[in-house]
Write an enzyme that holds these catalytic residues in place. Structure first.
Site, PDB file in Angstrom:
ATOM      1  N   CYS A 113       5.886-102.502  11.775  1.00 45.88           N
ATOM      2  CA  CYS A 113       5.984-102.442  10.307  1.00 45.88           C
ATOM      3  C   CYS A 113       5.615-103.752   9.630  1.00 45.88           C
ATOM      4  O   CYS A 113       5.324-103.784   8.439  1.00 45.88           O
ATOM      5  CB  CYS A 113       7.390-102.035   9.891  1.00 45.88           C
ATOM      6  SG  CYS A 113       7.923-100.512  10.657  1.00 45.88           S
ATOM      7  N   HIS A 253       9.747-104.111   3.012  1.00 48.35           N
ATOM      8  CA  HIS A 253       9.450-102.950   3.851  1.00 48.35           C
ATOM      9  C   HIS A 253      10.427-101.834   3.501  1.00 48.35           C
ATOM     10  O   HIS A 253      11.619-102.069   3.324  1.00 48.35           O
ATOM     11  CB  HIS A 253       9.593-103.355   5.323  1.00 48.35           C
ATOM     12  CG  HIS A 253       9.413-102.223   6.282  1.00 48.35           C
ATOM     13  ND1 HIS A 253       8.397-101.299   6.152  1.00 48.35           N
ATOM     14  CD2 HIS A 253      10.129-101.858   7.383  1.00 48.35           C
ATOM     15  CE1 HIS A 253       8.499-100.428   7.141  1.00 48.35           C
ATOM     16  NE2 HIS A 253       9.539-100.733   7.883  1.00 48.35           N
ATOM     17  N   ASN A 283       9.527 -94.083   5.443  1.00 53.75           N
ATOM     18  CA  ASN A 283       9.052 -95.289   6.131  1.00 53.75           C
ATOM     19  C   ASN A 283       7.655 -95.025   6.699  1.00 53.75           C
ATOM     20  O   ASN A 283       7.504 -94.274   7.663  1.00 53.75           O
ATOM     21  CB  ASN A 283      10.038 -95.651   7.248  1.00 53.75           C
ATOM     22  CG  ASN A 283       9.611 -96.877   8.044  1.00 53.75           C
ATOM     23  OD1 ASN A 283       8.520 -97.403   7.853  1.00 53.75           O
ATOM     24  ND2 ASN A 283      10.483 -97.325   8.924  1.00 53.75           N
TER      25      ASN A 283
HETATM   26  N1  ACO Z   1      21.238 -85.677  10.130  1.00 51.90           N
HETATM   27  C1  ACO Z   1      22.570 -85.568  10.308  1.00 51.90           C
HETATM   28  N2  ACO Z   1      23.261 -86.364  11.132  1.00 51.90           N
HETATM   29  C2  ACO Z   1      22.584 -87.312  11.803  1.00 51.90           C
HETATM   30  C3  ACO Z   1      21.202 -87.461  11.685  1.00 51.90           C
HETATM   31  C4  ACO Z   1      20.511 -86.597  10.801  1.00 51.90           C
HETATM   32  N3  ACO Z   1      19.201 -86.677  10.588  1.00 51.90           N
HETATM   33  N4  ACO Z   1      20.806 -88.480  12.479  1.00 51.90           N
HETATM   34  C5  ACO Z   1      21.916 -88.942  13.085  1.00 51.90           C
HETATM   35  N5  ACO Z   1      22.994 -88.239  12.693  1.00 51.90           N
HETATM   36  C6  ACO Z   1      24.378 -88.413  13.078  1.00 51.90           C
HETATM   37  C7  ACO Z   1      24.535 -89.163  14.365  1.00 51.90           C
HETATM   38  O1  ACO Z   1      24.431 -88.281  15.462  1.00 51.90           O
HETATM   39  C8  ACO Z   1      25.923 -89.743  14.228  1.00 51.90           C
HETATM   40  O2  ACO Z   1      26.853 -88.748  14.556  1.00 51.90           O
HETATM   41  P1  ACO Z   1      28.186 -89.120  15.397  1.00 51.90           P
HETATM   42  O3  ACO Z   1      28.917 -90.115  14.542  1.00 51.90           O
HETATM   43  O4  ACO Z   1      28.850 -87.805  15.530  1.00 51.90           O
HETATM   44  O5  ACO Z   1      27.686 -89.718  16.672  1.00 51.90           O
HETATM   45  C9  ACO Z   1      26.050 -90.003  12.714  1.00 51.90           C
HETATM   46  O6  ACO Z   1      25.038 -89.199  12.090  1.00 51.90           O
HETATM   47  C10 ACO Z   1      25.894 -91.455  12.309  1.00 51.90           C
HETATM   48  O7  ACO Z   1      24.721 -91.976  12.932  1.00 51.90           O
HETATM   49  P2  ACO Z   1      24.356 -93.487  12.797  1.00 51.90           P
HETATM   50  O8  ACO Z   1      23.146 -93.753  13.624  1.00 51.90           O
HETATM   51  O9  ACO Z   1      25.543 -94.344  13.011  1.00 51.90           O
HETATM   52  O10 ACO Z   1      23.967 -93.555  11.251  1.00 51.90           O
HETATM   53  P3  ACO Z   1      23.605 -94.811  10.406  1.00 51.90           P
HETATM   54  O11 ACO Z   1      24.503 -94.922   9.245  1.00 51.90           O
HETATM   55  O12 ACO Z   1      23.389 -96.036  11.251  1.00 51.90           O
HETATM   56  O13 ACO Z   1      22.172 -94.414   9.810  1.00 51.90           O
HETATM   57  C11 ACO Z   1      19.845 -94.791  10.234  1.00 51.90           C
HETATM   58  C12 ACO Z   1      21.138 -94.119  10.696  1.00 51.90           C
HETATM   59  C13 ACO Z   1      19.447 -94.198   8.888  1.00 51.90           C
HETATM   60  C14 ACO Z   1      18.767 -94.533  11.257  1.00 51.90           C
HETATM   61  C15 ACO Z   1      20.084 -96.324  10.072  1.00 51.90           C
HETATM   62  O14 ACO Z   1      20.753 -96.812  11.221  1.00 51.90           O
HETATM   63  C16 ACO Z   1      18.817 -97.095   9.892  1.00 51.90           C
HETATM   64  O15 ACO Z   1      18.126 -96.969   8.898  1.00 51.90           O
HETATM   65  N6  ACO Z   1      18.470 -97.993  10.816  1.00 51.90           N
HETATM   66  C17 ACO Z   1      17.315 -98.842  10.706  1.00 51.90           C
HETATM   67  C18 ACO Z   1      16.048 -98.087  10.774  1.00 51.90           C
HETATM   68  C19 ACO Z   1      14.887 -99.013  10.642  1.00 51.90           C
HETATM   69  O16 ACO Z   1      14.914 -99.848   9.761  1.00 51.90           O
HETATM   70  N7  ACO Z   1      13.878 -98.964  11.521  1.00 51.90           N
HETATM   71  C20 ACO Z   1      12.915-100.008  11.597  1.00 51.90           C
HETATM   72  C21 ACO Z   1      11.640 -99.746  10.992  1.00 51.90           C
HETATM   73  S1  ACO Z   1      10.742 -98.485  11.732  1.00 51.90           S
HETATM   74  C22 ACO Z   1       9.347 -99.130  12.578  1.00 51.90           C
HETATM   75  O17 ACO Z   1       9.217-100.304  12.815  1.00 51.90           O
HETATM   76  C23 ACO Z   1       8.393 -98.091  13.067  1.00 51.90           C
END
Ligand code: ACO
Length: 326
Positions: A113, A253, A283
């Protein structure tokens, strides 16, 4: 040393829109979860015949037109992408072919990214040294092709599109003031696509194990992202001899609205100085910053003399920032 500036920008979003409601029918998720956790409402998805090079070429054509140049004026094309049309030849060569550019240098840059800002940094050096007159930097992605549509934790986050910028010599106050690049492979397992390279070439097993798709540790990535985006933004301000209060627009980003809000807080910036379009596009990896920049220019949100800060992070992990006087 000469000075370089961004002479023209362009972006292209594929027509098809995939909403959170559409995703509810594909995986066990909800509009409420996606919106509250990421800020994304919808994303654009390329048509089957579209590829990273065709999206990139459309954005590039507009950037060249907006720079009041012709394709023949481009000396070098740098394409930042993690979803190239093929492993080789490079997507930049394919974009050159589409635009009928026959004489320019072409290469791809893979910094996930952060790739577009890495490209901008390179373009800046080529112009400053006088090596080239006009460098085209493209960020383009068709991430749906490497997204696991059975993995709800990643498939709701990504979108497709392209943005491009022409970097040329500046004879006015407009300039790329400073860039900062960083990365640390210690974080490589947080965000990656395991197979398809020399470590795990494609086999029946890699396909069966779904190793040709993006894998991400969301929580851990989130924490590194907030730290590194904030650090990168502050470092580039320091390098350019600027204060936080000098910033007219931060273009971060677009990975998660909560990450953006935390970086905004660390930079003491009000809402109207931070560009957010993640709700519309998701994203788009290397394309988020040039898309946001080109859209802001189109919507007259940026005026001559404005101080812009670009900041991104991505798989690697990599991070990068740029301070630009528009
Ligand atoms: N719908 C419903 N529930 C979901 C989903 C979904 N799409 N995805 C995950 N869950 C659930 C999980 O299973 C988990 O359930 P559990 O508590 O029963 O285990 C719960 O939701 C919470 O999951 P978390 O991963 O803790 O959620 P979080 O608040 O961390 O949000 C997210 C997840 C949005 C992915 C966040 O962590 C994030 O944005 N991280 C950074 C992403 C990023 O910036 N990536 C880098 C750039 S990409 C690149 O370089 C190509």
């Amino acid at each position: 040393m000469k000075k370089a500036y961004i002479k023209g920008v362009g972006f292209y979003m594929p027509e098809k829109i995939l909403t959170n409601k559409d995703l509810e029918k594909m995986v066990d998720t909800s509009d409420e979860w996606i919106t509250s956790r990421s800020g994304i409402k919808e994303r654009h998805i390329a048509a089957p015949q579209e590829t990273t090079s065709t999206l990139g070429a459309r954005a590039a054509k507009l950037a060249i037109e907006n720079a009041h140049l012709k394709p023949k004026d481009i000396d070098l094309i740098i394409t930042a992408t993690i979803s190239p049309d093929m492993v080789f030849p490079c997507t930049a060569a394919l974009i050159a072919d589409i635009l009928d550019i026959r004489h320019a240098g072409v290469f791809d840059l893979e910094a996930a990214c952060s790739g577009f800002i890495y490209g901008l940094s390179l373009a800046n050096q080529y112009i400053k040294t006088g090596e080239y007159k006009n460098v085209l930097v493209v960020g383009s992605e068709t991430l749906s092709r490497i997204t696991d549509w059975q993995d709800r934790s990643t498939c709701v986050l990504f979108g497709e599109g392209a943005g491009a910028a022409v970097v040329s010599e500046s004879h006015t106050e407009s300039e790329i003031m400073a860039t900062c690049l960083g990365g640390d492979g210690v974080y490589r397992d947080l965000l990656y696509m395991p197979a398809g390279g020399s470590l795990y070439p494609a086999t029946e097993e890699t396909v069966k194990k779904r190793m040709h798709y993006i894998k991400m540790e969301g929580n851990a990535t989130f924490k590194v992202a907030v730290t590194k985006l904030s650090e990168a933004s502050l470092n580039v301000l320091k390098k350019a001899n600027l204060k936080k209060s000098d910033v007219d627009l931060l273009i971060p980003h677009q990975a998660n609205i909560r990450i953006i809000k935390m970086v905004q807080k660390n930079l003491d910036l009000p809402d109207d100085k931070v560009l957010v379009n993640i709700h519309k596009y998701g994203n788009t990896s290397a394309a988020t910053v040039p898309i946001a920049l080109a859209e802001a220019v189109q919507e007259h949100k940026i005026k001559r003399g404005d101080i812009l800060v670009f900041a991104a992070f991505g798989g690697g992990m990599t991070w990068a920032s740029a301070a630009v006087k528009w």
